[in-house]
Design an enzyme around this catalytic site. Structure first.
Site, PDB file in Angstrom:
ATOM      1  N   ARG A  27       3.982   0.285  -4.897  1.00 42.79           N
ATOM      2  CA  ARG A  27       3.612   1.300  -3.900  1.00 42.79           C
ATOM      3  C   ARG A  27       4.811   1.514  -3.006  1.00 42.79           C
ATOM      4  NH1 ARG A  27       1.928   5.668  -2.273  1.00 42.79           N
ATOM      5  NH2 ARG A  27       0.062   5.924  -0.968  1.00 42.79           N
ATOM      6  N   GLY A  28       5.387   2.699  -3.074  1.00 51.99           N
ATOM      7  CA  GLY A  28       6.638   2.963  -2.388  1.00 51.99           C
ATOM      8  C   GLY A  28       6.617   2.697  -0.901  1.00 51.99           C
ATOM      9  N   GLU A  29       5.580   3.117  -0.224  1.00 53.65           N
ATOM     10  CA  GLU A  29       5.543   2.971   1.228  1.00 53.65           C
ATOM     11  C   GLU A  29       5.466   1.509   1.654  1.00 53.65           C
ATOM     12  OE1 GLU A  29       0.969   3.425   2.617  1.00 53.65           O
ATOM     13  OE2 GLU A  29       1.878   5.261   1.840  1.00 53.65           O
ATOM     14  N   ASP A  30       5.034   0.622   0.736  1.00 50.09           N
ATOM     15  CA  ASP A  30       4.913  -0.798   1.074  1.00 50.09           C
ATOM     16  C   ASP A  30       6.201  -1.572   0.814  1.00 50.09           C
ATOM     17  OD1 ASP A  30       2.318  -0.359   1.780  1.00 50.09           O
ATOM     18  OD2 ASP A  30       1.432  -1.241  -0.024  1.00 50.09           O
ATOM     19  N   GLY A  59       2.900  13.548  -7.793  1.00 48.92           N
ATOM     20  CA  GLY A  59       1.832  14.518  -7.849  1.00 48.92           C
ATOM     21  C   GLY A  59       0.513  13.831  -8.086  1.00 48.92           C
ATOM     22  N   GLU A  93      -0.524   4.203 -13.617  1.00 48.11           N
ATOM     23  CA  GLU A  93       0.510   3.336 -14.197  1.00 48.11           C
ATOM     24  C   GLU A  93      -0.109   2.031 -14.689  1.00 48.11           C
ATOM     25  OE1 GLU A  93       4.433   4.613 -11.514  1.00 48.11           O
ATOM     26  OE2 GLU A  93       3.522   2.628 -11.324  1.00 48.11           O
TER      27      GLU A  93
END
Length: 1255
Positions: A27-30, A59, A93
């Site tokens: 998770r990118g924001e984490d 998306g 994913e």
């Protein structure tokens, strides 16, 4: 899209088709800018090819690129963080990864600051996120159920749980270790247990601040054993990938003691950063300038480990003022003020490594002493006292902990009592604890190794020590190994950690001051003591190694206890005495013709005197070397006779007389030395008398080449007759000049290596196969033989055949299947049929296909795996030239089946995502200068590989200068060698050959041609694709696409396998009417016709009458006049057409994968936009100024254009397109998407404005 593998596919077969080693799901924001970024960086630096979606657009639906990346990865790592489940992308994913797991992929979860039970039971953030998804996807509950099932399944898989309660660096190291193990990779080793390192790395990282573009030098200093090297290695592993080049130079202090050591450091620095090239200049100062010049434009990371003098830094870096922006230089030292003389503007920073605190010390000690993180209750108090004694020094904690491992409580108490009686204020005394655990003989052995024997072979040291201590020291050496005081290297040499050796040297110094057993190592101390008259009888050993030759008077007569004497660069005018108790006498360039007449070497074990003036005179003959086992007289020109060693030194094991040019006679009794294991008599060109009777039952290696000597025939025959009795030989090199019968050599059934010089005929066989059942290397040199026997039968295990300068050799028979290397240089009579057969056989052994051609099918071809059936043996170890496949043959004509060939020293080709093994052939020309005699000097030929900014020397071999013209073939398997690069869809490769010749005055060596046999993805030769590459002048990516179309290698059938169930795999996914093919897609499909016609030119694709893709491409690349509108060039038409074709191809792929189609209007709009963009680039490439061209159509009269049409339709659902045509019928779309509704007037108004803009 379905996996290309089927269920049940083995892990090994899955691995073979993988593009990435590791896929990272997170998770990118984490974690993108923290944990995952660090993990990705360390994995990549250690050569692990990762996929991290740093640039892909996000998306609602997972992208095709991600699906393909997951499928083509060997391992997937899922970083479960608190917000992981809030992303539908991440959940998709995860589902895909679990699907791939069932097909052989490895899946490893990381629970980063989340509890695995929360993932399993979907509690906390995971439960909240899934509840939101159920609301959002209330019409697709099955999707959410798949996500829930995936989370539950993943949570049960064994992985890692990071609770923020131990170092993150070590946590990542654990992941790295597991990944390396699964990928069978070798990781960079830092230390077994890493405790307290994260906080120190964080502090150092703040000082380095690699985000800034300035230059910084950091001095890491502290006590011995404090962990400076460990920390610097960890820093290096963590950030090295962020620089253009990096180098970690260990043991700078030790290696800087000699000029040669400094030169080796300079070479290492130069090569490790540039990854190629060789420092060809001589001298330290000159090399500094070259290093500065070559590296000044590279952003580098350089770590110099263990430096104690500024001079050592200057020898490598000069004035330290030339580094490129962003570079970081780290120096570890015991001397804080080492760089204090540098200028104030040098951006110099200091970091003092502090001792471990109590908690860190306890954990590290317990790891070594108990193999656990925390102590048990009964050991708790003792551990507290031990760590109090160690005072936070990691090396001491390690040594004591390892010493106490598996000991009972009573041993611990006893050891602690002993440790406390030694003052702990001095760090050196702390390091001495393990030394105190030795008995007196073991202490002497340890100090002798630390002072004199480090780096020597174990057996030689054992022989010396056995003579010194009068018992077998094997047990004692094992004791030292067990106590981690010494280690045995792979080549059987004794090594010792630098800090442990320093401890030994300090103890030796203290003993010398106390006038006990004195060991003199520093040449200044040695010179001072040698001029004294007292205390000389206590000296045990001297190493007098001067930096430059110097005249010194040695007073050795009173040194009754001297056992070890090593002399370098000493010119002694008068040597009257040598101590009779010497065990080691190592004196290069001994300037006297004889040993002192008073010397009685009754205890000497090693006598090394290469390059000396020694004559082995009458005094030498009177000596009795009863214990001598190693004798080295290489390059001693004054030796004319080797006396009777059976009397002088009957226990000799190794006898080296290489290039004793004036040696005439070897005493007959020397053929009866029962303990001799190694004897080298090569290049003794004046030898006349040798032992006729050889009964050397222990001899393993014997080298005797009497080329140019005056040996009588009877002497030669006698020697050869005796050689047959040396049944213990493993290696034999011997001359067979004027010898007709040498069949007794076949008695030597244990031979591994056989080298024959000047033989007239190959030894006659005795009618049995497998004459040399263990022979691995066979060599011939300067022979008159014309053909060789059936080597495959006589030497069934032969791996290497070397034939040098055998001018009459015409035929080499078929070789055994285990052959790896064949060298036949200077054999210009070798017939062409034989050469072709050798090429063919070695190719068959490796598995080289003969019909390999260039072309994009090789992206999927099995040829890319040629040689894979050989297993691990086909993988090259580039540090060893004998572990590859080599072939050297006379001639310069490279076989035609090398699909790439070029003049000169380099060749280029392209490969796909999986780098194939390949074979290289280099044609070399050697031109000797006039009136220059034949000499055995060598030149080097190296092959370098350049790909994606990465350069590596793949292999190197040295050839003799008299080899004349020849070809060098080598097979190279380099897949495992690409640890620092990531391969894309297309990778341009250049192979560069480089000659290193230090004897240019004797001969000139040039490279005439080179070729490569490789499964490349280059367009096929002599085809329409060649015309594309030659004539097209637009963007390389479009050119590559057009070349693939021309080569008819676009994967139509393969991609249709991945189509959905609703699509008919036999039909075009756009029109869904006709059969899918390239020609249909670009010319016949209704989508194609509409896009071509609806584009700016209004082109009718029907004007191209082509019955095949080849004809279609030919008209695109070289369009006839009828296809060109007025003032439209061929290049512009080709560019327009290729852009259109690429858009159609992309639309087809999208329809296949996502089941969605773009409208013809959308495609036409994209065509106009992309054409304009590429047209500007085309103008730049031509070197012309971008200019506005007049329209290709005639300007209409200034009048209203009346539009008439008849239609019966629903005006709410029909679009109108307006196209203006010129007189030749070519048109241009002016307005699309005009709705037939009440707002028609507004649309017509916009149409008028568009017409004005057009003209």
């Amino acid at each position: 899209m379905a996996l290309s593998t089927t269920r049940g596919t083995s892990s090994s077969s899955f691995t073979q088709q993988c593009r990435y080693d590791v896929f990272l799901s997170f998770r990118g924001e984490d974690t993108r800018n923290g944990f995952t970024s660090h993990l990705n960086g360390i994995l990549r630096y250690n050569g692990i090819n990762t996929f991290m979606d740093e640039e892909l657009p996000r998306g609602e639906k997972i992208s095709t690129e991600l699906l393909e990346a997951i499928e083509s990865s060997k391992i997937s790592i899922i970083v479960f963080s608190k917000n992981y489940a809030s992303s539908t992308w991440c959940l998709d994913e995860l589902v895909k990864i679990l699907e791939c797991k069932n097909n052989g992929q490895v899946m490893l979860p990381v629970f980063y600051k989340v509890d695995p039970s929360d993932v399993r039971n979907q509690r906390e953030k995971f439960g909240e996120a899934l509840a939101e998804h159920e609301k959002k996807f209330r019409d697709n509950k099955e999707k959410v159920q798949r996500w829930r099932a995936a989370l539950k399944e993943a949570s049960h898989i064994s992985g890692w749980h990071y609770k923020n309660d131990h170092p993150q660096f070590r946590f990542i190291e654990e992941i790295l270790e597991e990944i390396c193990a699964k990928l069978n990779r070798t990781q960079v080793f830092v230390a077994k247990y890493l405790v307290g390192i994260d906080s120190r790395i964080e502090e150092i990282s703040c000082l380095l601040d690699i985000e800034l573009n300035d230059v910084r030098m950091l001095v890491i200093h502290g006590l011995p054993g404090i962990g400076k090297t460990t920390i610097s290695k960890a820093i290096f592993n963590l950030i090295a990938y962020r620089f253009d080049g990096s180098s970690f130079l260990e043991d700078v202090r030790e290696n800087s003691k000699t000029n040669d050591g400094v030169l080796q450091l300079q070479k290492a620095l130069y090569y490790e950063i540039l990854r190629a090239g060789k420092l060809k200049v001589h001298g330290i100062a000159k090399r500094i300038n070259v290093i500065m010049e070559k590296l000044r434009y590279k952003k580098i990371l350089l770590i110099l480990d263990d430096v104690d003098k500024l001079e050592q830094v200057e020898n490598l870096l000069g004035n330290c003022d030339w580094f490129a922006s962003g570079s970081r230089i780290i120096i570890t030292t015991r001397e804080k003020k080492l760089l204090s003389t540098l200028r104030e503007d040098s951006h110099l920073f200091y970091y003092e490594v502090k001792e471990l605190d109590e908690c860190e010390s306890r954990e590290l000690f317990c790891q070594h002493a108990l193999k656990r993180n925390k102590p048990t209750e009964d050991y708790s108090e003792l551990i507290h006292q031990f760590i109090g004694y160690a005072k936070g020094l990691p090396l001491v904690l390690k040594i004591i902990g390892a010493d106490l491992y598996d000991k009972n409580l009573q041993c611990w108490k006893s050891a602690l009592d002993k440790y406390k009686r030694i003052p702990n204020s001095d760090i050196q005394e702390v390091l001495k604890i393990s030394y105190d655990g030795l008995d007196e003989i073991q202490r002497d052995i340890f100090l002798d190794i630390a002072c004199f024997f480090k780096g020597l072979h174990k057996n030689l040291v054992i022989d010396i020590l056995q003579s010194s201590n009068y018992h077998d020291p094997y047990y004692d050496i094992e004791k030292l190994i067990n106590k981690s005081l010494i280690v045995i290297a792979k080549d059987d040499k004794l090594l010792m950690h630098d800090l442990i050796q320093q401890m030994g040297l300090e103890i030796a110094r203290q003993e010398s001051e106390a006038s006990k057993k004195r060991r003199l190592l520093c040449h200044e101390d040695a010179l001072e003591v040698l001029n004294e008259d007292t205390g000389l009888d206590e000296i045990r050993g001297i190493t007098l190694s001067l930096p430059h030759p110097r005249k010194i008077q040695l007073n050795l007569g009173k040194m009754k206890s001297l056992k070890y004497l090593t002399i370098r660069n000493v010119i002694c005018e008068d040597l009257k005495y040598l101590p009779n108790g010497l065990r080691l006498l190592d004196w290069n360039e001994f300037h006297f013709s004889s040993l002192p007449s008073t010397y009685e070497p009754t205890k000497l074990v090693v006598l090394n005197m290469p390059w000396s003036h020694i004559e082995l005179d009458e005094h030498f003959e009177r000596c009795r070397f009863d214990t001598l086992k190693y004798m080295n007289f290489n390059y001693c020109k004054n030796i004319t006779k080797l006396p009777d060693l059976s009397v002088i030194s009957p226990h000799i094991k190794k006898l080296e007389l290489f290039e004793c040019k004036n040696l005439v006679e070897v005493h007959q009794s020397n053929g009866l030395l029962e303990e001799l294991e190694y004897w080298d008599l090569r290049r003794c060109q004046n030898i006349r008398i040798v032992p006729r009777n050889l009964r050397l039952k222990s001899l393993k290696s014997f080298y005797f080449n009497w080329s140019g000597s005056l040996l009588q025939r009877t002497e030669i025959l006698a020697v050869l007759s005796s050689v047959g009795y040396l049944i213990s030989l493993h290696s034999l090199g011997i001359s067979l000049k004027n010898v007709k019968d040498s069949s007794n050599i076949y008695n030597l059934q244990n031979l591994r290596g056989l080298f024959l010089y000047e033989c007239e005929n190959f030894p006659k066989a005795r009618g049995t196969s497998g004459c040399f059942p263990k022979l691995q290397v066979l060599g011939f040199r300067d022979s008159n033989i014309t053909t060789l026997p059936e080597i495959a039968h006589r030497c069934p295990k032969l791996e290497t055949l070397c034939i040098h300068h055998c001018r009459n050799l015409r035929e080499i028979p078929r070789l055994p299947p285990c052959i790896r290397n064949v060298f036949a240089t200077g054999c210009n009579s070798l017939n062409s049929q034989c050469r072709r057969r050798l090429f063919s056989q070695l190719g068959d052994v490796i598995g080289l296909p003969r019909n390999l051609v260039c072309g994009y099918p090789n992206m999927r071809s099995s040829h890319q795996e040629f040689g894979s059936e050989l297993g691990s043996s086909s993988e090259l170890d580039f540090a060893s030239e004998w572990s590859s496949y080599f072939l050297a043959l006379p001639g310069t004509t490279i076989p035609k089946w090398f699909n790439h060939q070029s003049h000169g020293s380099s060749i280029s080709f392209s490969v796909g995502q999986k780098f194939p093994s390949f074979a290289v052939c280099v044609a070399l020309n050697i031109k000797r200068k006039d009136n220059v005699p034949l000499v055995p000097h060598r030149f080097g030929c190296s092959i370098y590989l350049l790909i994606n900014g990465f350069e590596e020397r793949l292999t190197r071999y040295k050839f003799r200068l008299y080899s004349l013209n020849f070809m060098w073939f080598c097979y190279i398997s380099v897949r495992h060698n690409f640890k620092r690069i990531i391969l894309g869809d297309r990778n341009d490769v250049t192979l560069r050959c480089e000659i290193s010749n230090d004897y240019r005055g004797l001969a000139e060596v040039t490279i005439r041609r080179c070729g490569v046999h490789v499964a490349c993805i280059c367009p096929p030769r002599n085809s329409t694709a060649d015309k594309v590459l030659k004539e097209a002048s637009f963007d390389e990516r479009l050119k590559l696409f057009l070349s693939r179309v021309a080569a008819e290698v676009l994967p139509f059938e393969q991609e249709m396998v991945g189509s959905s169930e609703t699509q008919n795999a036999n039909y075009c996914p756009l029109c869904e009417i006709a059969k899918d093919s390239a020609l249909h897609l670009f010319q016949c499909c209704s989508y194609a016709k509409g896009m071509w016609y609806g584009g700016r030119w209004g082109f009718r694709i029907e004007m191209i009458q082509a019955k095949s893709v080849k004809e279609f491409i030919e008209q695109i690349v070289d369009p006839p006049k009828e296809l060109l509108a007025e003032r439209v060039t061929k290049d512009e038409f080709t560019l327009y057409a290729v852009v259109a074709m690429k858009i159609l191809w992309d639309a087809r792929v999208k329809a296949l994968v996502s089941e969605t189609k773009e409208s013809i209007n959308q495609l036409a709009h994209r065509l106009n936009t992309r054409y304009d963009s590429n047209l500007r680039s085309l103008g730049t490439m031509r070197g012309t100024k971008e200019q506005k061209r007049e329209s290709a159509w005639t300007k209409p009269p200034d009048q209203l254009v009346k539009l008439n049409f008849d239609a019966s339709c629903d005006q709410n659902n029909v679009d109108l397109a307006v196209v203006v045509r010129n007189q030749e019928g070519n048109g241009r779309a002016i307005r699309r998407g005009i709705r037939l509704c009440s707002k028609m007037g507004n649309a017509i108004g916009k149409l008028r404005r568009d017409l004005k803009k057009l003209w």
